[in-house]
Motif scaffolding. Structure first.
Motif, PDB file in Angstrom:
ATOM      1  N   GLN A   1     -20.280  50.152   7.495  1.00 23.27           N
ATOM      2  CA  GLN A   1     -21.596  50.478   8.039  1.00 23.27           C
ATOM      3  C   GLN A   1     -21.943  49.411   9.068  1.00 23.27           C
ATOM      4  OE1 GLN A   1     -24.937  49.871   5.398  1.00 23.27           O
ATOM      5  NE2 GLN A   1     -26.072  51.586   6.284  1.00 23.27           N
TER       6      GLN A   1
ATOM      7  N   ASP B   1     -25.405  40.323   5.865  1.00 23.00           N
ATOM      8  CA  ASP B   1     -26.755  40.865   5.946  1.00 23.00           C
ATOM      9  C   ASP B   1     -26.719  42.358   6.261  1.00 23.00           C
ATOM     10  OD1 ASP B   1     -28.450  38.374   5.648  1.00 23.00           O
ATOM     11  OD2 ASP B   1     -27.093  37.778   7.254  1.00 23.00           O
ATOM     12  N   ASP B   2     -27.868  43.032   6.085  1.00 25.70           N
ATOM     13  CA  ASP B   2     -27.892  44.483   6.272  1.00 25.70           C
ATOM     14  C   ASP B   2     -28.159  44.858   7.732  1.00 25.70           C
ATOM     15  OD1 ASP B   2     -30.688  44.237   6.670  1.00 25.70           O
ATOM     16  OD2 ASP B   2     -31.098  44.630   4.560  1.00 25.70           O
TER      17      ASP B   2
ATOM     18  N   ALA C   1     -22.310  45.480   8.409  1.00 27.20           N
ATOM     19  CA  ALA C   1     -23.153  44.983   7.318  1.00 27.20           C
ATOM     20  C   ALA C   1     -22.334  44.981   6.030  1.00 27.20           C
ATOM     21  CB  ALA C   1     -24.383  45.869   7.157  1.00 27.20           C
ATOM     22  N   ASP C   2     -22.454  43.909   5.252  1.00 25.56           N
ATOM     23  CA  ASP C   2     -21.687  43.807   3.998  1.00 25.56           C
ATOM     24  C   ASP C   2     -22.525  43.130   2.919  1.00 25.56           C
ATOM     25  OD1 ASP C   2     -19.529  43.929   2.230  1.00 25.56           O
ATOM     26  OD2 ASP C   2     -18.657  42.054   2.956  1.00 25.56           O
ATOM     27  N   PRO C   3     -23.674  43.718   2.568  1.00 20.19           N
ATOM     28  CA  PRO C   3     -24.561  43.071   1.590  1.00 20.19           C
ATOM     29  C   PRO C   3     -23.939  42.886   0.212  1.00 20.19           C
ATOM     30  CG  PRO C   3     -25.294  45.318   2.067  1.00 20.19           C
ATOM     31  CD  PRO C   3     -24.237  44.990   3.073  1.00 20.19           C
TER      32      PRO C   3
END
Length: 221
Positions: free
Chosen positions: A16, A73-74, A100-102
């Motif tokens: 994402q 962070d998103d 993004a890789d929360p």
């Protein structure tokens, strides 16, 4: 640290980004691609780095290279932070997507985890990792830089290394220490003198060494 390194193929992860969702292989395609991570949005060194990466987009475009950032962070955070990056680097736009890789799963699979640094909640931080991926249908990592969170990258060195990789792939040569675009390159020792004469009709220079072994040969390509 285990994980993605030189010679490995990039896993075809679904990601994402602030520019939509896609699989990594679809994004990379047949292109040279630089995948780079930053420890966190709204942090000082990262802001300078992503601004400098944006400033170098024309250089990467000349070399037909795609850029892909990554942070834990998103997407909402990325979009807000980009405003700061562009304000800090006037005239430059962050035109490349940022993953993004929360949940911090992608950073593990791409070998972008700092082994020592942790955030305030005790979670591992991203390192300043950068993978240059080749265009040879193998989606293969050709070079990796790994810096701790405290040390910002030198974009001139990223471009220099990229030039070396592209030169080596195109002409089957290697580049010596401190090489930069326009400097002589070296011929592989596995290539005989006769083969070298045929491959490099422009000629080459053999360095006279005490060993009298004719392995250090320079040419221009």
């Amino acid at each position: 640290m285990p994980g993605l390194t030189i010679g490995d193929s990039v896993p075809n992860l679904q990601v994402q980004t602030n520019q939509g969702n896609f699989k990594l292989h679809d994004f990379i395609g047949d292109n040279w691609t630089i995948i780079f991570s930053h420890p966190g949005d709204f942090t000082p060194v990262c802001t300078t780095e992503l601004g400098k990466m944006a400033a170098y987009v024309p250089e990467f475009d000349k070399r037909e290279v795609k850029l892909l950032g990554l942070s834990c962070d998103d997407v909402k955070s990325h979009n807000e932070w980009i405003k700061d990056i562009e304000a800090y680097t006037p005239g430059c736009k962050v035109s490349y997507p940022i993953i993004a890789d929360p949940n911090r799963e992608i950073i593990k699979q791409l070998n972008m985890v700092d082994p020592d640094e942790k955030d305030s909640s005790g979670k591992q931080l991203l390192s300043r990792a950068l993978h240059i991926v080749g265009p040879d249908h193998q989606v293969q990592v050709k070079l990796s830089f790994l810096y701790p969170a405290s040390t910002g990258r030198n974009m001139d060195e990223v471009v220099r290394a990229l030039d070396s990789l592209q030169k080596a792939m195109k002409h089957k040569v290697a580049t010596p220490a401190n090489w930069k675009q326009g400097d002589p390159v070296v011929i592989s020792p596995s290539m005989s003198s006769d083969q070298a004469k045929e491959t490099f009709p422009q000629g080459f220079e053999t360095v006279d060494l005490p060993s009298k072994k004719e392995y250090l040969r320079f040419t221009n390509v």
